[in-house]
Design an enzyme around this catalytic site. Structure first.
Site, PDB file in Angstrom:
ATOM      1  CB  ALA A  79     -36.924  39.248  32.595  1.00  0.00           C
ATOM      2  NE  ARG A 138     -46.533  32.880  36.015  1.00  0.00           N
ATOM      3  CZ  ARG A 138     -46.625  34.049  35.346  1.00  0.00           C
ATOM      4  NH1 ARG A 138     -47.889  34.246  34.629  1.00  0.00           N
ATOM      5  NH2 ARG A 138     -45.780  34.906  35.539  1.00  0.00           N
ATOM      6  CE1 TYR A 155     -52.595  28.391  29.123  1.00  0.00           C
ATOM      7  CE2 TYR A 155     -53.766  30.020  28.673  1.00  0.00           C
ATOM      8  CZ  TYR A 155     -52.712  29.671  29.181  1.00  0.00           C
ATOM      9  OH  TYR A 155     -51.803  30.573  29.889  1.00  0.00           O
ATOM     10  CG  ASP A 169     -43.858  42.112  33.784  1.00  0.00           C
ATOM     11  OD1 ASP A 169     -43.868  41.796  32.584  1.00  0.00           O
ATOM     12  OD2 ASP A 169     -44.700  41.551  34.553  1.00  0.00           O
TER      13      ASP A 169
HETATM   14  P1  FAD Z   1     -41.361  38.573  37.094  1.00  0.00           P
HETATM   15  O1  FAD Z   1     -42.233  37.411  36.836  1.00  0.00           O
HETATM   16  O2  FAD Z   1     -42.346  39.184  38.018  1.00  0.00           O
HETATM   17  O3  FAD Z   1     -40.118  38.034  38.163  1.00  0.00           O
HETATM   18  C1  FAD Z   1     -39.473  39.048  39.045  1.00  0.00           C
HETATM   19  C2  FAD Z   1     -38.656  38.538  39.886  1.00  0.00           C
HETATM   20  O4  FAD Z   1     -37.664  39.394  40.604  1.00  0.00           O
HETATM   21  C3  FAD Z   1     -39.541  37.547  40.859  1.00  0.00           C
HETATM   22  O5  FAD Z   1     -38.748  36.373  41.269  1.00  0.00           O
HETATM   23  C4  FAD Z   1     -39.360  38.460  42.382  1.00  0.00           C
HETATM   24  O6  FAD Z   1     -39.561  37.674  43.307  1.00  0.00           O
HETATM   25  C5  FAD Z   1     -38.124  39.116  42.094  1.00  0.00           C
HETATM   26  N1  FAD Z   1     -37.693  40.424  42.707  1.00  0.00           N
HETATM   27  C6  FAD Z   1     -38.741  41.339  42.708  1.00  0.00           C
HETATM   28  N2  FAD Z   1     -38.224  42.479  43.664  1.00  0.00           N
HETATM   29  C7  FAD Z   1     -37.271  41.880  44.105  1.00  0.00           C
HETATM   30  C8  FAD Z   1     -36.284  42.628  45.053  1.00  0.00           C
HETATM   31  N3  FAD Z   1     -36.613  43.813  45.604  1.00  0.00           N
HETATM   32  N4  FAD Z   1     -35.375  41.953  45.534  1.00  0.00           N
HETATM   33  C9  FAD Z   1     -35.148  40.461  44.953  1.00  0.00           C
HETATM   34  N5  FAD Z   1     -35.751  40.100  44.125  1.00  0.00           N
HETATM   35  C10 FAD Z   1     -36.966  40.636  43.655  1.00  0.00           C
HETATM   36  N6  FAD Z   1     -47.023  36.343  29.217  1.00  0.00           N
HETATM   37  C11 FAD Z   1     -46.819  35.615  28.286  1.00  0.00           C
HETATM   38  O7  FAD Z   1     -45.803  35.653  27.406  1.00  0.00           O
HETATM   39  N7  FAD Z   1     -47.519  34.561  27.923  1.00  0.00           N
HETATM   40  C12 FAD Z   1     -48.855  34.335  28.479  1.00  0.00           C
HETATM   41  O8  FAD Z   1     -49.765  33.479  28.268  1.00  0.00           O
HETATM   42  C13 FAD Z   1     -48.883  35.207  29.939  1.00  0.00           C
HETATM   43  N8  FAD Z   1     -50.020  35.076  30.608  1.00  0.00           N
HETATM   44  C14 FAD Z   1     -50.164  35.657  31.666  1.00  0.00           C
HETATM   45  C15 FAD Z   1     -51.224  35.410  32.558  1.00  0.00           C
HETATM   46  C16 FAD Z   1     -51.455  36.146  33.635  1.00  0.00           C
HETATM   47  C17 FAD Z   1     -52.776  36.228  34.235  1.00  0.00           C
HETATM   48  C18 FAD Z   1     -50.794  37.251  33.979  1.00  0.00           C
HETATM   49  C19 FAD Z   1     -50.415  38.308  35.219  1.00  0.00           C
HETATM   50  C20 FAD Z   1     -49.588  37.555  33.228  1.00  0.00           C
HETATM   51  C21 FAD Z   1     -49.262  36.599  32.296  1.00  0.00           C
HETATM   52  N9  FAD Z   1     -47.939  36.663  31.248  1.00  0.00           N
HETATM   53  C22 FAD Z   1     -47.981  36.211  30.217  1.00  0.00           C
HETATM   54  C23 FAD Z   1     -46.971  38.048  31.621  1.00  0.00           C
HETATM   55  C24 FAD Z   1     -45.836  37.099  32.057  1.00  0.00           C
HETATM   56  O9  FAD Z   1     -46.230  36.440  33.418  1.00  0.00           O
HETATM   57  C25 FAD Z   1     -44.660  38.323  32.834  1.00  0.00           C
HETATM   58  O10 FAD Z   1     -44.756  39.358  31.792  1.00  0.00           O
HETATM   59  C26 FAD Z   1     -43.689  37.737  33.248  1.00  0.00           C
HETATM   60  O11 FAD Z   1     -43.462  36.744  34.190  1.00  0.00           O
HETATM   61  C27 FAD Z   1     -42.572  38.806  33.800  1.00  0.00           C
HETATM   62  O12 FAD Z   1     -41.464  38.190  33.908  1.00  0.00           O
HETATM   63  P2  FAD Z   1     -40.183  39.097  34.566  1.00  0.00           P
HETATM   64  O13 FAD Z   1     -39.121  38.150  34.989  1.00  0.00           O
HETATM   65  O14 FAD Z   1     -40.130  40.353  34.069  1.00  0.00           O
HETATM   66  O15 FAD Z   1     -41.092  39.502  36.080  1.00  0.00           O
END
Ligand code: FAD
Length: 391
Positions: A15, A105, A209, A287
Site C-alpha cells: 500500500a 512477495r 502455486y 490492511d
Molecule cells: P503491510 O504489507 O503489512 O505493510 C505495512 C508496512 O508498514 C510494513 O512495511 C511495516 O513494517 C510498516 N509499519 C507498520 N507499523 C509501522 C510503524 N509503527 N512505524 C513504521 N513503519 C511501520 N493479497 C493478495 O492480494 N493476493 C494474495 O495472493 C495474498 N496472499 C496472502 C497470503 C497470506 C498467507 C497472507 C497472510 C496475506 C495474503 N495477502 C494477499 C494479503 C496481503 O499480503 C496484504 O493484504 C498486503 O500485504 C497488505 O499490504 P499493506 O501495505 O497494507 O500492509
C-alpha cells in the site's frame, strides 16, 4: 493539484509504496517512513489479479511486473482426500490470463520500491512510529527514538496494527477465527503447472502455486483449531504437526509436506473494517483500513486499488478532507464486499459430509455445463477497473 504538496506515508508495504509512487507521479513531494532496517518481505507468494495488475500498469510498472511474475493459467478446486478436480477456472477464457500473476512477495516489493524511488520518493528506514497525534494541528508522528515529524498530509499504510487507524478509530480487539495457517516455500518439482490449486477437506484446506518461473512451490495450509494466542507471522512450527494435519490428503500433497523443514505458523484473526478512514489531515489504506483473511487473495490487490483512488481524489483539487471523504465513499463498499467474500470462502473450503458432497456436486455441474459462468461469478472482483472508472 498535488504539485509541491508534502505527503508523508507511514509504511513501505504494497500500500505505502504504491500510493507513494502514485502521488509522486502527480507532483507531490513524498516521504515514506518505514520501521524496518531494510525493505524486505517474508518469503511467501502472492496472487495479483487483473484488478490489481491494472493499477501497477497504470503506475508505469507493467513491464517490471510481467518480468517478476508468472502468468497463471487456471485456478482449480480439488477434493483433498481423493484429489479429484471439483472445479477448474480457466483464466485464459475471459482474457484474464495475461494479467493474473503469481509473484514472490519480495519481488513485488522490489518492483514497487524501485518504482517509488524512480518517481523521486524519499524512503527513510528505521523510523518506527510509536505515536500518531491528530487534532488541532497538522498530523504529528513520534518515533520510538523520540524523533518528531510533522506532516502536511499523512497517509497511514502501516498495516494490520496501524497506529494511524488507531488514532482515527481507537483500538478494537481482533477475534480469533479458530483457524491457523502454515506457510512455506520449497523447491518445485520440474514441470510444475502455472495453476493455483486449492485442496479442500473437512476443517482444513491447502493452497499451492508456483513462484519464480516454477523454481519454487508456495504452500499455505489452513486448519481449524479451538485455541490460539498469537497473531504473528514469524513463529515456526514442527513440520510433523503440519504433516499430521493433512495425513488424510492425497499422496501428492503429503509428498510436498514431507519436504518442508521449517513451516511458519500463524493464527488467523478477524479485524473489523475501520469505520473512519480519514480525519485531521490523515487517511488510511490497505490492511490499515480493511484487513482481510487471505481466502480470496485480495489484500494486496485492494491496497493497489486504494492507492490509485486515493492519489486520484487528492489530485482532484478539492482539498484533502473532501478528497479523503470521496476516497472512502469510492472504496468502502467494495472492500467490505471482498472481506465478506473471503470470510465465506473459509467456510466453503472446509465443508464435510453431506454438505460437502452437495456443494461439490453443484460446482462440478457448473464447471461442466456452464464453464463461462464460473469466471462470470468473479467479474465483479477481477473486472473492477479503478483506473478507467469515472469519478
Ligand atoms: P503491510 O504489507 O503489512 O505493510 C505495512 C508496512 O508498514 C510494513 O512495511 C511495516 O513494517 C510498516 N509499519 C507498520 N507499523 C509501522 C510503524 N509503527 N512505524 C513504521 N513503519 C511501520 N493479497 C493478495 O492480494 N493476493 C494474495 O495472493 C495474498 N496472499 C496472502 C497470503 C497470506 C498467507 C497472507 C497472510 C496475506 C495474503 N495477502 C494477499 C494479503 C496481503 O499480503 C496484504 O493484504 C498486503 O500485504 C497488505 O499490504 P499493506 O501495505 O497494507 O500492509
Amino acid at each position: 493539484m498535488l504539485k509541491g504538496r508534502k505527503v508523508t506515508v507511514l509504511g513501505a508495504g504494497v500500500a505505502g509504496l504504491s500510493v507513494a509512487r502514485a502521488l509522486a507521479l502527480r507532483g507531490a513531494e513524498v516521504t515514506v517512513l518505514e520501521q524496518a532496517p531494510e525493505i524486505r518481505e517474508v518469503g511467501a507468494g502472492l496472487q495479483i489479479s487483473p484488478n490489481g495488475a491494472r493499477v501497477i500498469s497504470a503506475l508505469g510498472l507493467g513491464a517490471a511486473l510481467g518480468k517478476a511474475g508468472q502468468r497463471a493459467e487456471a485456478v482449480e478446486l480439488r477434493d483433498g482426500e481423493s484429489g479429484a478436480v471439483v472445479l477448474r477456472m480457466d483464466l485464459s477464457r475471459a482474457g484474464t490470463g495475461n494479467d493474473f500473476l503469481f509473484l514472490h512477495r519480495a519481488d513485488l516489493i522490489d518492483v514497487l520500491q524501485e518504482g517509488a524511488r524512480d518517481a523521486g520518493v524519499t524512503i527513510r528506514l528505521l523510523k518506527q512510529v510509536d505515536e500518531v497525534r491528530l487534532g488541532a494541528h497538522p498530523p504529528r508522528l513520534v518515533t520510538t527514538l523520540g524523533e518528531e515529524f510533522e506532516a502536511e498530509i499523512l497517509i497511514g499504510a502501516d498495516g494490520l496494527h496501524s497506529k494511524v487507524r488507531a488514532a482515527l478509530n481507537g483500538t478494537v480487539a481482533p477475534f480469533f477465527t479458530h483457524q491457523v495457517a502454515w506457510r512455506a516455500t520449497l523447491p518445485a518439482e520440474p514441470g510444475i503447472a502455472p495453476v493455483a490449486q486449492v485442496f479442500m477437506g473437512p476443517g482444513r484446506h491447502l493452497v499451492t502455486y508456483p513462484l519464480r518461473g516454477g523454481r519454487l512451490r508456495n504452500i499455505v495450509a489452513v486448519e481449524e483449531r479451538r485455541r490460539w494466542a498469537e497473531e504473528s507471522w514469524s513463529l515456526t512450527d514442527d513440520p510433523l504437526a503440519l504433516r499430521i494435519a493433512f495425513e488424510e490428503f492425497v499422496p501428492e500433497v503429503r509428498g510436498w509436506l514431507d519436504r518442508i523443514e521449517r513451516p511458519n505458523l500463524w493464527g488467523l484473526f478477524r479485524h473489523p473494517v475501520a469505520a473512519r478512514w480519514h480525519g485531521h489531515g490523515a487517511a488510511i489504506l490497505g490492511d490499515a483500513a480493511h484487513p482481510t483473511l487471505p481466502f480470496l487473495a485480495q489484500g494486496a490487490n485492494m491496497a493497489l486499488e486504494d492507492a490509485w483512488v486515493l492519489a486520484e481524489t487528492l489530485d482532484a483539487g478539492a482539498g484533502p478532507e473532501t478528497a479523503f471523504a470521496d476516497y472512502q465513499r469510492a472504496r468502502e463498499g467494495r472492500c467490505r464486499r471482498i472481506v465478506d467474500a473471503a470470510n465465506a470462502n473459509a467456510r466453503n473450503y472446509h465443508l464435510s459430509g453431506l454438505r460437502r458432497d452437495v456443494a461439490h456436486l453443484g460446482l462440478r455441474a457448473l464447471g461442466k455445463f456452464a464453464p463461462d459462468r464460473v469466471l462470470g461469478r468473479f467479474e465483479w472482483l477481477y473486472g473492477h477497473d479503478v483506473v478507467g472508472a469515472p469519478r
